[in-house]
Design a protein around this motif. Structure first.
Motif, PDB file in Angstrom:
ATOM      1  N   ALA A 259      17.808   6.772 -34.084  1.00 24.10           N
ATOM      2  CA  ALA A 259      16.541   7.492 -33.941  1.00 24.10           C
ATOM      3  C   ALA A 259      16.039   7.450 -32.507  1.00 24.10           C
ATOM      4  CB  ALA A 259      15.495   6.912 -34.890  1.00 24.10           C
TER       5      ALA A 259
ATOM      6  N   TRP B 101      15.755   9.734 -30.510  1.00 20.66           N
ATOM      7  CA  TRP B 101      14.942  10.902 -30.182  1.00 20.66           C
ATOM      8  C   TRP B 101      13.465  10.688 -30.490  1.00 20.66           C
ATOM      9  CZ3 TRP B 101      19.204  10.944 -33.400  1.00 20.66           C
ATOM     10  CH2 TRP B 101      18.955  10.854 -34.764  1.00 20.66           C
ATOM     11  N   THR B 102      13.140   9.635 -31.236  1.00 21.45           N
ATOM     12  CA  THR B 102      11.725   9.343 -31.496  1.00 21.45           C
ATOM     13  C   THR B 102      11.095   8.586 -30.334  1.00 21.45           C
ATOM     14  OG1 THR B 102      12.205   7.246 -32.624  1.00 21.45           O
ATOM     15  CG2 THR B 102      12.175   9.244 -33.969  1.00 21.45           C
TER      16      THR B 102
ATOM     17  N   TYR C  70      15.172   8.754 -24.814  1.00 22.29           N
ATOM     18  CA  TYR C  70      16.021   9.890 -25.160  1.00 22.29           C
ATOM     19  C   TYR C  70      16.260  10.814 -23.980  1.00 22.29           C
ATOM     20  CZ  TYR C  70      17.751  13.761 -28.118  1.00 22.29           C
ATOM     21  OH  TYR C  70      18.500  14.741 -28.697  1.00 22.29           O
TER      22      TYR C  70
ATOM     23  N   ALA D 264      21.768  13.433 -33.132  1.00 21.11           N
ATOM     24  CA  ALA D 264      20.664  14.233 -33.647  1.00 21.11           C
ATOM     25  C   ALA D 264      21.174  15.409 -34.469  1.00 21.11           C
ATOM     26  CB  ALA D 264      19.801  14.724 -32.489  1.00 21.11           C
TER      27      ALA D 264
ATOM     28  N   HIS E 190      22.100  14.030 -37.797  1.00 20.44           N
ATOM     29  CA  HIS E 190      20.882  13.732 -38.553  1.00 20.44           C
ATOM     30  C   HIS E 190      20.310  14.992 -39.179  1.00 20.44           C
ATOM     31  CE1 HIS E 190      16.845  12.169 -39.472  1.00 20.44           C
ATOM     32  NE2 HIS E 190      16.409  13.313 -38.968  1.00 20.44           N
TER      33      HIS E 190
ATOM     34  N   ASP F 109      20.104  15.746 -43.102  1.00 14.58           N
ATOM     35  CA  ASP F 109      18.755  15.809 -43.658  1.00 14.58           C
ATOM     36  C   ASP F 109      18.507  17.148 -44.357  1.00 14.58           C
ATOM     37  OD1 ASP F 109      16.188  14.408 -43.939  1.00 14.58           O
ATOM     38  OD2 ASP F 109      15.385  16.056 -42.732  1.00 14.58           O
TER      39      ASP F 109
ATOM     40  N   ALA G  87      15.139  16.334 -35.675  1.00 17.20           N
ATOM     41  CA  ALA G  87      15.405  15.731 -34.377  1.00 17.20           C
ATOM     42  C   ALA G  87      15.616  16.848 -33.355  1.00 17.20           C
ATOM     43  CB  ALA G  87      16.644  14.853 -34.453  1.00 17.20           C
TER      44      ALA G  87
END
Length: 415
Positions: A16, A18-19, A24, A46, A49, A53, A301
């Motif tokens: 994660a 990118w959070t 990132y 990403a 993901h 998702d 993402a």
């Protein structure tokens, strides 16, 4: 090396990143530092993901890849290697003919008037088996027959498009103006006509609920708009589910359908719950444009982004970026512009905004920028990135592991 989205085992520290903007974007900068701008980057973790998702949100319903939102053949093919993705929704017949070299199930999402492409489709048995055309009126069948009559060509597979828009009390028409076929009775009548007409095989039905899939329901800084949109969607979807079910039944009185397609990235949960649907078309959520930050049910993402160079300093509080005007389709507004995401603290100038050749910026971070520095942008929603880039650098960890060409990079510009 073929792009592989099937791999698991993404390190927890990378799952994660990118959070965390401060991790990132500098990592993308470092990985692509050796590349001249404009730089297009796809972050492999990403991408995985988002792809997984979307499958989760579709609840087991197959996803047909909407190619207009990607325009990168290797990404399309990588998705089709993932269990749960099946077939492509192309945006032109010429594109479908090109993709048919490696994809064996293509539906053209819009009616076509490409006479040369129709002739090629109609005279090749393998292409005619792989590609389905969209229709919503007898006039489109007439156009196909004007190229080659049924006795002189292959049977053409067609899909009937049902209008999914909502005629809302007081608000009027909500959705996109696509097919004139709105009522189930009209769908049944057109199906009967197509089935009785030589040279065509009616194999599918499609309806795109744009007012649900393509309208954000929690836009940043606009709580009233969000509340109105959520109200609209909560009433529009039940109306469509009931009407679409009756339309499917009416069409099936005349032919057995291979597929019933609906939805989009923003409606995967709702559309997959419709018992009349057999597949969902989606694509924009794979790259995760910033428009999709405004949905309450999911957060993509930022798998795709582009970087441009600072080239001048017109004053102590301004910097100027070369390029930037990569504008999305739709009503002209601020949300159609690319969004500056790194360095944080930059804003476009209201009287210039994102320019074809230059984009001046101000803000606290602009004071620290110098010629040669990189600024990262996220695109709004779909295929506008690939119309400006010849290739994407695929980044895994802190390095570019491969490059993949866009349609443009392969010499293709379909629309």
């Amino acid at each position: 090396m073929a792009l592989d989205l099937r791999k698991r085992g993404i390190p927890a520290a990378d799952a994660a990143t990118w959070t965390s903007p401060e991790e990132y974007w500098p990592a993308l900068t470092e990985a692509t530092r050796h590349l001249d701008a404009p730089v297009g980057a796809l972050h492999l973790g990403a991408l995985r993901h988002n792809a997984l998702d979307m499958l989760r949100r579709a609840n087991g319903m197959p996803i047909r890849v909407a190619s207009k939102s990607l325009r990168v053949r290797e990404v399309v093919e990588a998705l089709l290697r993932l269990p749960g993705y099946r077939g492509v929704l192309a945006y032109t017949l010429a594109e479908a003919l090109w993709l048919a070299d490696t994809v064996d199930d293509l539906v053209v999402g819009y009616p076509t008037a490409e006479l040369g492409s129709i002739r090629r489709l109609a005279t090749d048995a393998e292409l005619a088996r792989r590609i389905t055309l969209m229709i919503d009126s007898p006039a489109q069948l007439d156009l196909i027959d004007s190229v080659l009559p049924p006795r002189a060509r292959e049977p053409i597979r067609v899909c009937l498009e049902l209008d999914a828009s909502w005629d809302a009390p007081l608000l009027g028409h909500l959705g996109v103006r696509r097919s004139p076929v709105h009522d189930p009775a009209d769908a049944g009548a057109l199906a009967a006509y197509v089935v009785a007409r030589p040279g065509f095989d009616l194999v599918g039905l499609m309806s795109y609920e744009a007012q649900i899939a393509g309208v954000v329901n929690r836009p940043e800084g606009r709580p009233v708009d969000g509340a109105v949109n959520r109200w609209m969607q909560s009433r529009s979807m039940p109306e469509l589910v009931e009407r679409r079910s009756r339309a499917v039944a009416a069409v099936r009185e005349h032919t057995e359908l291979e597929f019933v397609n609906g939805g989009g990235t923003g409606s995967l949960e709702r559309t997959s719950a419709d018992p009349s649907i057999t597949e969902i078309a989606a694509g924009s959520g794979i790259f995760g444009g910033h428009l999709f930050d405004g949905y309450e049910q999911f957060t993509p993402a930022p798998a795709a982004a582009f970087a441009l160079d600072v080239v001048r300093r017109p004053g102590p509080v301004h910097a100027t970026i070369l390029g930037g005007g990569w504008i999305a389709s739709g009503p002209p507004a601020a949300d159609r512009l690319p969004r500056i995401v790194w360095p944080e603290g930059l804003r476009m100038e209201p009287r210039e905004m994102a320019g074809e050749v230059q984009t001046p910026v101000s803000g606290s971070a602009a004071r620290r920028l110098a010629p040669g520095d990189r600024v990262w942008f996220r695109h709004t929603k779909s295929g506008e990135l690939a119309e400006h880039l010849n290739e994407f650098a695929v980044v895994d960890g802190d390095e570019v592991v491969e490059t993949v060409p866009t349609y443009r990079g392969e010499g293709k510009a379909f629309l």
